[in-house]
Enzyme design. Sequence first.
Site, PDB file in Angstrom:
ATOM      1  N   GLY A  39       0.837  -1.191   0.000  1.00  0.00           N
ATOM      2  CA  GLY A  39       0.000   0.000   0.000  1.00  0.00           C
ATOM      3  C   GLY A  39       0.865   1.231   0.000  1.00  0.00           C
ATOM      4  O   GLY A  39       2.103   1.146  -0.064  1.00  0.00           O
ATOM      5  N   GLY A  40       0.237   2.391   0.050  1.00  0.00           N
ATOM      6  CA  GLY A  40       0.971   3.627   0.017  1.00  0.00           C
ATOM      7  C   GLY A  40       1.884   3.814   1.224  1.00  0.00           C
ATOM      8  O   GLY A  40       2.900   4.507   1.146  1.00  0.00           O
ATOM      9  N   GLY A  42       3.502   1.286   2.847  1.00  0.00           N
ATOM     10  CA  GLY A  42       4.558   0.286   2.925  1.00  0.00           C
ATOM     11  C   GLY A  42       4.043  -1.077   2.543  1.00  0.00           C
ATOM     12  O   GLY A  42       3.424  -1.236   1.496  1.00  0.00           O
ATOM     13  N   ASP A 153     -12.191   4.777   9.000  1.00  0.00           N
ATOM     14  CA  ASP A 153     -12.014   4.140   7.690  1.00  0.00           C
ATOM     15  C   ASP A 153     -12.678   2.770   7.665  1.00  0.00           C
ATOM     16  O   ASP A 153     -12.117   1.796   7.142  1.00  0.00           O
ATOM     17  CB  ASP A 153     -10.523   4.017   7.356  1.00  0.00           C
ATOM     18  CG  ASP A 153     -10.282   3.806   5.860  1.00  0.00           C
ATOM     19  OD1 ASP A 153     -11.176   4.148   5.061  1.00  0.00           O
ATOM     20  OD2 ASP A 153      -9.206   3.310   5.490  1.00  0.00           O
TER      21      ASP A 153
END
Length: 409
Positions: A39-40, A42, A153
């Site tokens: 993912g963004g 890591g 989220d």
Amino acid sequence: MSHSDEPSTFQGRRPGKGDPLLGTWLDERFLIEERIATGGFGAIYRARTADGTPLALKVLHPTLTGDPNMVARFQREGATLTQLHDPHTVTTFAVGETAEGVLYIAMELLSGESLHDRLERERLLPWQTAVAIARAVCSSLAEAHALGVVHRDLKPANIHVENRGGSSLVKVIDFGIVKIARGSAIDDGQELTHAGHMIGTYDYMSPEQIVGGECREASDIYSLGVVLYEMLTGRRPFAKLTSPAGMMTALLTQTPQPPSVLAAIPAALDRIVMRCLEREPEHRFPSVIELAATLGRVLAQRPTSREEVTAVHPVLGAAHAEAATIARRTPSAGGGDPDGSAGGAGVLPRGIARRTPSAGGGDPDGSAGGAGVLPRGIDDGLLRARTERDPDAGFEAGATRRRCPGSSA
């Protein structure tokens, strides 16, 4: 543990091709065997300890270690997870930083599938299964909210369904963008989200979240309402909208059509979902504890089909499923509906669903008593760090066995 003389980013065994972490001993504690998600932030790896215990490692990408905000968020996620012990929250074993400055979180290795993957395959779920999953999420959120933590989220990708001993166990994962209430027991004093900034996944955001307003417990309830709507109907309330701007306009000006228009569900459940999706936070359920209790009353009123029996009583249900009638009875007209309203069948006109359930009588959680009302663990002992709760209580039998290891990135 043996160490290679060949230089590498980390002390340990020879790195794997393409990823310097593969095959290394992270912090001289965890042997990294496979990358299972990226993912963004890591990556997440399958790893094991020296004694062979499998686990998942969430590692912050080295290029982000120079970003104070990203480092603070990662550290906050680790610190938050170590305080959460509900059986429906992913278990965290350790949070650390290597001598080289690499940050990591060691968590349990999940072996089921995400709710997102399940919905991709099945599109929608039986309403009893959807309610059981929602109640499990409520259990996780109840502990988090009591500590001043708002998830922010909540979505199918961050809800994992495990198969444990033939029963399903729901796990809430990815607390990477949590909001910590000021003055709470785990408040770190840092304000990582500036006023007016939108953070989260817009498809599941509450109206106040999408405009960059303050997120509170009611924001998670709205997001869970969207997830429940999707589980019941196979689509999100505003599924045709594909941009944050369009979603913002819809959330602030439109009312989604009730899920009963798209799926055959009890009238009481229809009203529960629409209450979760109220535009104003104060018109939603006051807490996930009350939401869980209200959902529980919907299940307790209709123990008819095999799946309903196992959803309420996973052990007894499996033994007595053949004795259960498959016929789907509609709720009786008298005595009120399990969502707390006094009406009979049918969807309430717009606006009436904003009423809060009548107070008085029943148990302290607002229920009328009886079995199957609250998921085990949502009680006065919720804040105990460790519990003796049965994590499988309240879930349908026969979970999928397709392996999708690790936590969400």
